[in-house]
Every structure is written in C-alpha cells, then in structure tokens.
Design a protein around this motif. Sequence first.
Motif, mmCIF file in Angstrom:
data_model
loop_
_atom_site.group_PDB
_atom_site.id
_atom_site.type_symbol
_atom_site.label_atom_id
_atom_site.label_comp_id
_atom_site.label_asym_id
_atom_site.label_seq_id
_atom_site.Cartn_x
_atom_site.Cartn_y
_atom_site.Cartn_z
ATOM 1 N N LEU A 157 25.064 -55.952 -108.384
ATOM 2 C CA LEU A 157 26.747 -56.226 -108.788
ATOM 3 C C LEU A 157 26.740 -54.657 -109.635
ATOM 4 O O LEU A 157 28.499 -54.529 -109.058
ATOM 5 N N HIS A 158 26.059 -54.852 -110.181
ATOM 6 C CA HIS A 158 26.592 -53.179 -110.720
ATOM 7 C C HIS A 158 26.886 -51.173 -110.174
ATOM 8 O O HIS A 158 27.656 -51.274 -109.715
ATOM 9 N N MET A 159 25.606 -52.054 -108.870
ATOM 10 C CA MET A 159 25.738 -51.020 -107.678
ATOM 11 C C MET A 159 27.457 -51.155 -106.906
ATOM 12 O O MET A 159 28.261 -50.260 -106.914
ATOM 13 N N PHE A 160 27.996 -52.607 -106.984
ATOM 14 C CA PHE A 160 28.422 -53.077 -105.459
ATOM 15 C C PHE A 160 30.037 -52.290 -107.116
ATOM 16 O O PHE A 160 31.137 -52.030 -105.819
ATOM 17 N N TRP A 161 29.790 -52.701 -107.883
ATOM 18 C CA TRP A 161 30.969 -52.394 -109.062
ATOM 19 C C TRP A 161 31.588 -50.798 -108.822
ATOM 20 O O TRP A 161 32.915 -50.687 -108.510
ATOM 21 N N ILE A 162 30.599 -49.923 -108.999
ATOM 22 C CA ILE A 162 30.952 -48.591 -108.926
ATOM 23 C C ILE A 162 31.380 -47.818 -107.113
ATOM 24 O O ILE A 162 32.017 -46.760 -107.351
ATOM 25 N N TRP A 170 25.578 -49.798 -99.778
ATOM 26 C CA TRP A 170 25.506 -50.950 -100.735
ATOM 27 C C TRP A 170 24.872 -51.964 -100.064
ATOM 28 O O TRP A 170 23.678 -52.801 -99.790
ATOM 29 N N ALA A 171 25.503 -52.594 -98.432
ATOM 30 C CA ALA A 171 25.466 -53.431 -97.797
ATOM 31 C C ALA A 171 24.415 -53.680 -97.192
ATOM 32 O O ALA A 171 23.111 -54.505 -97.162
ATOM 33 N N ILE A 172 23.815 -52.195 -96.923
ATOM 34 C CA ILE A 172 22.117 -52.413 -96.795
ATOM 35 C C ILE A 172 20.700 -52.978 -98.181
ATOM 36 O O ILE A 172 20.536 -53.532 -97.819
ATOM 37 N N ALA A 174 21.952 -54.667 -100.605
ATOM 38 C CA ALA A 174 22.584 -56.236 -101.279
ATOM 39 C C ALA A 174 21.454 -57.153 -99.640
ATOM 40 O O ALA A 174 20.761 -58.402 -99.699
ATOM 41 N N VAL A 175 21.224 -56.494 -98.457
ATOM 42 C CA VAL A 175 20.548 -57.376 -97.372
ATOM 43 C C VAL A 175 18.929 -57.030 -97.784
ATOM 44 O O VAL A 175 18.257 -58.381 -97.187
ATOM 45 N N ILE A 176 18.341 -56.689 -97.686
ATOM 46 C CA ILE A 176 17.205 -56.424 -98.897
ATOM 47 C C ILE A 176 16.683 -57.433 -99.311
ATOM 48 O O ILE A 176 15.947 -58.441 -99.386
ATOM 49 N N GLY A 177 17.624 -57.141 -100.140
ATOM 50 C CA GLY A 177 17.912 -57.767 -101.429
ATOM 51 C C GLY A 177 17.646 -59.882 -100.978
ATOM 52 O O GLY A 177 16.846 -60.611 -102.011
ATOM 53 N N VAL A 178 18.462 -60.128 -100.383
ATOM 54 C CA VAL A 178 18.393 -61.176 -100.172
ATOM 55 C C VAL A 178 17.561 -62.079 -99.141
ATOM 56 O O VAL A 178 16.926 -63.199 -99.673
ATOM 57 N N VAL A 179 16.884 -60.983 -98.286
ATOM 58 C CA VAL A 179 15.812 -61.255 -97.508
ATOM 59 C C VAL A 179 14.606 -61.538 -98.476
ATOM 60 O O VAL A 179 13.699 -62.625 -98.142
ATOM 61 N N LEU A 180 14.126 -60.391 -99.298
ATOM 62 C CA LEU A 180 12.961 -60.644 -100.372
ATOM 63 C C LEU A 180 12.949 -61.654 -101.239
ATOM 64 O O LEU A 180 12.224 -62.910 -101.682
#
Length: 206
Positions: A157-162, A170-172, A174-180
């Motif tokens: 969220l912090h990165m998205f806001w920036i 950011w999407a890359i 975010a996808v990695i984070g969701v998968v993990l």
Amino acid sequence: MRYPFWRIGVFLAACVAPVWWVYQAWLFALGPDPGKTLVDLFGLGTLVLLLITLAMTPLQKLSGWPGWIAVRRQLGLWCFAYVVLHLSAYAVFILGLDWSQLGVELAKRPYIIVGSLAFLCLLALAVTSNRYSQRRLGVRWKKLHRLVYVVVGLGLLHMFWIVRADLKEWAIYAVIGVVLLSLRIPSIARRIPRLKRSKSPVVTKA
C-alpha cells in the motif's frame, strides 16, 4: 562448529546492494537527486527482501531442506536493517533532520503513516526473532509473527501510494505478494509437492 557457508552468502549478498547504492550516490550516479533515490532504493530493497523471506516456507516444504527456515530468520533481520536505512535516509535527505517538518510531511503525504505502521510491525518482529522470545512467548510467538502478512500489505500500500502514476512495477510485486500469501493458506499449503524423493525400498529376492 563451522558457520554455514550459506549464512555467509546471505550476509554478503544483503550487504552488497546498500554499499553499492551509497557508493553510487557518492559519485552522483543516481540522478539529480541521489538522496531521494537512496530513500526509494532502500524502501524497495525492504519490500524485495520481505517477499523473499515469505518464499522461504514454501521452499522448505517443496525441497524438505530445513535450512530455508534459518535463512528466513536471517533475511527477516535484514528486512529490518533495510527499513532502518530507509527511514534514516528519509530523515537525512528529505527532512534534513528538521523534525518540525515531519508534521507537514504527514499532512501532505499520508503514506508515511502507512510506512510507519509497517516499521513498527517489523520492529516487533525483529525484537522477538531470537530463541529466548520464542520460548518466552510460546504459542503466542507464532501469532505475533503473523504480523509479517500485515507488513506485506502495508508495504504494498505504501508503494502503491507513492508510484500510483505508473503501476506496472508495483503490480509485479503485488502479484508476487498475493501468490506467496496464498501459499500460506492451509488448504493450498498442503498441496505443495515435495521434490525430495524418499529412498526406494530394497527388493530382496526370495
């Protein structure tokens, strides 16, 4: 007992990036505002290390090698080190160590509050990452360290806001984070195959 070579490798790998970034900033090779670039690089490094740390448990289940868990603890501490560098660079290069400007920054850039919450969570995880805290807290230790999931969400969220003007990178992450994070769901985690093969039984002739 010899110090495992892979621990030394993780230590050296984690040291290389910040030393190189500072060296590049010293040479003014990071663009017209090297201080701001350093702040961004340390923040991005924190997120990358955090995602790598999350990958350790699935790798352990996949390979059966327990060393991934030891690497996870080491990487978790490096996450905290990077976020301290991120905040220190912010204090020096953005605030100019003028703490009276912090209130103005918080009003103009609310994502700093999100980043601060992520820092506090990482602080709690770093302080309790030792074996003493693990014994002391017992079953509460695992519950506390589930804060890492919150940290991932706050970090993204912090990165998205920036970087909301350009969300491709950011999407890359975010996808990695969701998968993990999905791999932590029990019903999914149980389906992770093991690459470590068990020894075939010896067939003896009658």
